[in-house]
Motif scaffolding. Structure first.
Motif, mmCIF file in Angstrom:
data_model
loop_
_atom_site.group_PDB
_atom_site.id
_atom_site.type_symbol
_atom_site.label_atom_id
_atom_site.label_comp_id
_atom_site.label_asym_id
_atom_site.label_seq_id
_atom_site.Cartn_x
_atom_site.Cartn_y
_atom_site.Cartn_z
ATOM 1 N N ILE A 200 7.180 -17.340 -24.940
ATOM 2 C CA ILE A 200 6.134 -16.440 -24.444
ATOM 3 C C ILE A 200 6.585 -15.715 -23.188
ATOM 4 O O ILE A 200 6.433 -14.498 -23.043
ATOM 5 C CB ILE A 200 4.836 -17.231 -24.190
ATOM 6 N N ILE A 201 7.191 -16.486 -22.234
ATOM 7 C CA ILE A 201 7.676 -15.873 -20.992
ATOM 8 C C ILE A 201 8.785 -14.868 -21.293
ATOM 9 O O ILE A 201 8.840 -13.767 -20.723
ATOM 10 C CB ILE A 201 8.171 -16.957 -20.018
ATOM 11 N N GLY A 202 9.711 -15.242 -22.202
ATOM 12 C CA GLY A 202 10.783 -14.326 -22.566
ATOM 13 C C GLY A 202 10.251 -13.041 -23.177
ATOM 14 O O GLY A 202 10.741 -11.946 -22.874
ATOM 15 N N GLY A 203 9.247 -13.138 -24.017
ATOM 16 C CA GLY A 203 8.642 -11.946 -24.608
ATOM 17 C C GLY A 203 8.017 -11.043 -23.565
ATOM 18 O O GLY A 203 8.143 -9.813 -23.626
ATOM 19 N N ILE A 204 7.327 -11.652 -22.574
ATOM 20 C CA ILE A 204 6.713 -10.857 -21.508
ATOM 21 C C ILE A 204 7.789 -10.126 -20.696
ATOM 22 O O ILE A 204 7.637 -8.938 -20.357
ATOM 23 C CB ILE A 204 5.859 -11.759 -20.602
ATOM 24 N N LEU A 205 8.890 -10.815 -20.376
ATOM 25 C CA LEU A 205 9.976 -10.182 -19.607
ATOM 26 C C LEU A 205 10.600 -9.024 -20.376
ATOM 27 O O LEU A 205 10.930 -7.982 -19.793
ATOM 28 C CB LEU A 205 11.035 -11.223 -19.268
ATOM 29 N N ILE A 206 10.748 -9.181 -21.680
ATOM 30 C CA ILE A 206 11.324 -8.097 -22.489
ATOM 31 C C ILE A 206 10.411 -6.878 -22.470
ATOM 32 O O ILE A 206 10.869 -5.734 -22.320
ATOM 33 C CB ILE A 206 11.556 -8.589 -23.929
#
Length: 267
Positions: A200-206
């Motif tokens: 989830i965090i990785g998706g937000i950063l992308i």
């Protein structure tokens, strides 16, 4: 029966009572004051049939026939009137209940499983099964369900998980049951999955990075004039006076009323 005693039968019936109303020594009795039969349990051409002097049998009963029926007996010699009541209950077998089981639930979240049907009479009780095993009312009473957190309402058919875990994964089905019979729905599988915080965090950063790149590209395009307002190609501005030419009026009352050329062109 007592000699000379006649029976006055008041039988206003459209369904079946398979019991007798008997008069003994000016007293009316019945073998069973509370009758319970299943709906459409018999199949005869006629709905009712008089048997003997004081009995009536009703066939092919429906739930609408549930009622209290009264048999009255009048004793002519004494003028005595007696009666007896019979309470008829028509049971209806449940039909296949409608079950709702969530396909997937995140770990730690609530889940509600529902089961209901509208035909059974008396209203049925509901039992839930997990992988073919009865789900007990109290999870602490069975080692297989000890770590589960749920509540069952056997009157409404609701199975409520307050907090789901991986142990709750399985195939669930419900059974509706009353005295007339039972019916169940097809098993449905419920999955319980972990929430991937890192994904989830990785998706937000992308998403943030993509928005930042788009913003930079738009700014560079503005600086290089890609979004500047272009002038129309056919726009024309007339000059107020020609170069090296001076026009003056010769006088306030020029006979020709026109301008006179005061200077010459040099070529």
């Amino acid at each position: 029966m007592a000699g000379g005693v006649s029976l006055l039968r008041l039988l206003v019936l459209y369904f079946v009572l398979a019991e007798s109303c008997q008069a003994w020594a000016q007293r009316v009795t019945t073998e069973n004051p509370n009758l319970v039969v299943n709906e459409f349990d018999r199949d005869l051409t006629n709905r009712a049939e008089l048997q003997g002097d004081s009995s009536i049998k009703i066939f092919n009963v429906t739930r609408k026939d549930t009622a209290v029926y009264r048999c009255e007996v009048a004793f002519v010699e004494t003028g005595h009137l007696d009666e007896v009541s019979v309470n008829l209950t028509v049971q209806v077998k449940p039909v296949t209940p409608k079950c709702s089981v969530p396909k997937s639930v995140p770990v730690g979240k609530a889940a509600i499983l529902t089961c209901h049907e509208h035909e059974g009479y008396p209203p049925p009780m509901y039992t839930w099964y997990k992988n073919g095993v009865v789900v007990p009312p109290d999870p602490k009473s069975d080692p297989k369900f000890f770590n589960s957190s749920y509540k069952i309402n056997d009157n409404t058919g609701t199975l409520h998980f307050s907090v789901t875990s991986k142990l709750d994964i399985g195939e669930y089905h419900c059974m509706a049951m009353n005295r007339a019979g039972q019916a169940k729905c097809e098993p449905q599988r419920m999955e319980v999955y972990d929430i991937n915080i890192a994904a989830i965090i990785g998706g937000i950063l992308i998403v943030v990075l993509v928005l930042l790149i788009i913003s930079i590209v738009i700014r560079l395009a503005y600086k290089r004039g890609y979004f500047a307002k272009k002038q129309p190609a056919n726009r024309y501005q007339a000059s107020c006076k020609a170069d090296s030419v001076d026009y003056v009026r010769s006088g306030p009352l020029d006979a020709e009323g026109d301008f006179r050329h005061k200077s010459s062109f040099i070529i």
